[in-house]
Design a protein around this motif. Structure first.
Motif, short mmCIF file in Angstrom:
data_model
loop_
_atom_site.label_atom_id
_atom_site.label_comp_id
_atom_site.label_asym_id
_atom_site.label_seq_id
_atom_site.Cartn_x
_atom_site.Cartn_y
_atom_site.Cartn_z
N GLU A 137 35.19 52.80 42.41
CA GLU A 137 36.47 52.24 42.82
C GLU A 137 36.46 51.74 44.25
O GLU A 137 37.31 50.96 44.66
N ASP A 138 35.45 52.14 45.04
CA ASP A 138 35.34 51.67 46.41
C ASP A 138 34.73 50.26 46.49
O ASP A 138 34.82 49.61 47.51
N CYS A 139 34.11 49.84 45.43
CA CYS A 139 33.43 48.55 45.42
C CYS A 139 33.89 47.73 44.22
O CYS A 139 33.09 47.24 43.44
N ARG A 140 35.18 47.61 44.09
CA ARG A 140 35.77 46.94 42.94
C ARG A 140 36.47 45.66 43.38
O ARG A 140 37.21 45.68 44.35
N ARG B 282 42.24 41.12 42.37
CA ARG B 282 42.68 39.87 41.73
C ARG B 282 42.35 38.66 42.61
O ARG B 282 41.90 37.63 42.12
N TRP B 283 42.56 38.78 43.92
CA TRP B 283 42.28 37.67 44.82
C TRP B 283 40.80 37.27 44.74
O TRP B 283 40.48 36.09 44.67
N THR B 284 39.91 38.24 44.74
CA THR B 284 38.48 37.97 44.70
C THR B 284 38.09 37.27 43.40
O THR B 284 37.37 36.27 43.41
N ILE B 285 38.58 37.79 42.29
CA ILE B 285 38.22 37.19 41.00
C ILE B 285 38.84 35.80 40.87
O ILE B 285 38.18 34.87 40.38
N ASN B 286 40.07 35.62 41.32
CA ASN B 286 40.67 34.29 41.30
C ASN B 286 39.84 33.31 42.12
O ASN B 286 39.68 32.15 41.74
N SER C 197 47.06 47.46 36.26
CA SER C 197 47.89 46.29 36.54
C SER C 197 47.44 45.50 37.76
O SER C 197 47.89 44.38 37.97
N SER C 198 46.52 46.06 38.55
CA SER C 198 46.08 45.35 39.76
C SER C 198 45.25 44.11 39.43
O SER C 198 45.09 43.24 40.28
N LEU C 199 44.72 44.03 38.22
CA LEU C 199 43.92 42.87 37.83
C LEU C 199 44.64 42.00 36.80
O LEU C 199 44.01 41.21 36.11
N LYS C 200 45.96 42.12 36.74
CA LYS C 200 46.71 41.28 35.81
C LYS C 200 46.52 39.81 36.18
O LYS C 200 46.80 39.41 37.31
N PRO C 201 46.02 39.00 35.23
CA PRO C 201 45.88 37.57 35.52
C PRO C 201 47.24 36.96 35.87
O PRO C 201 48.26 37.34 35.31
N ASP C 202 47.23 36.04 36.82
CA ASP C 202 48.47 35.39 37.23
C ASP C 202 48.35 33.88 37.02
O ASP C 202 47.38 33.40 36.44
N SER C 203 49.34 33.14 37.49
CA SER C 203 49.33 31.69 37.29
C SER C 203 48.13 31.04 37.96
O SER C 203 47.59 30.05 37.45
N ILE C 204 47.68 31.59 39.08
CA ILE C 204 46.50 31.05 39.75
C ILE C 204 45.28 31.21 38.86
O ILE C 204 44.45 30.30 38.72
N THR C 205 45.15 32.36 38.23
CA THR C 205 44.03 32.63 37.33
C THR C 205 44.00 31.60 36.21
O THR C 205 42.98 30.94 35.98
N PHE C 206 45.12 31.48 35.50
CA PHE C 206 45.17 30.56 34.36
C PHE C 206 44.99 29.11 34.79
O PHE C 206 44.25 28.36 34.14
N ASN C 207 45.64 28.71 35.86
CA ASN C 207 45.50 27.32 36.33
C ASN C 207 44.07 27.00 36.72
O ASN C 207 43.59 25.89 36.46
N SER C 208 43.37 27.94 37.32
CA SER C 208 41.98 27.70 37.71
C SER C 208 41.07 27.55 36.50
O SER C 208 40.19 26.68 36.48
N VAL C 209 41.28 28.37 35.48
CA VAL C 209 40.47 28.24 34.26
C VAL C 209 40.80 26.93 33.55
O VAL C 209 39.90 26.23 33.08
N ILE C 210 42.06 26.56 33.50
CA ILE C 210 42.44 25.29 32.89
C ILE C 210 41.83 24.13 33.66
O ILE C 210 41.33 23.16 33.06
N THR C 211 41.81 24.21 34.97
CA THR C 211 41.16 23.19 35.79
C THR C 211 39.68 23.09 35.45
O THR C 211 39.13 21.99 35.34
#
Length: 79
Positions: A4-7, A10-14, A48-62
């Protein structure tokens, strides 16, 4: 040091997804969607800390919008 210290958060994955979306690499859209699926799996497991958001979906759609692979438009529409 525990896992959990090296996880990633959402910002990083986005950010990773965004980089794939802009990369122009072969299979970039599929790689971006792999990260989305990871986020969805972790979220569905109760984190819930890794819940995909609109940035996630928009980036994959892009990423799919810039892909020349067969079915890219359909995959983007499905998202």
């Amino acid at each position: 040091v525990g896992d959990e210290d090296c996880r990633p958060d959402r910002w990083t994955i986005n950010h990773i997804i965004s980089v794939w979306a802009k990369s122009g690499e072969d299979n970039a859209s599929e790689r971006a969607e792999t990260f989305l699926k990871f986020m969805e799996k972790v979220y569905e497991a109760g984190d819930s800390s890794l819940k995909p958001d609109s940035i996630t979906f928009n980036s994959v759609i892009t990423a799919y919008s810039q892909s020349s692979s067969n079915g890219a438009a359909h995959r983007a529409d499905a998202l």
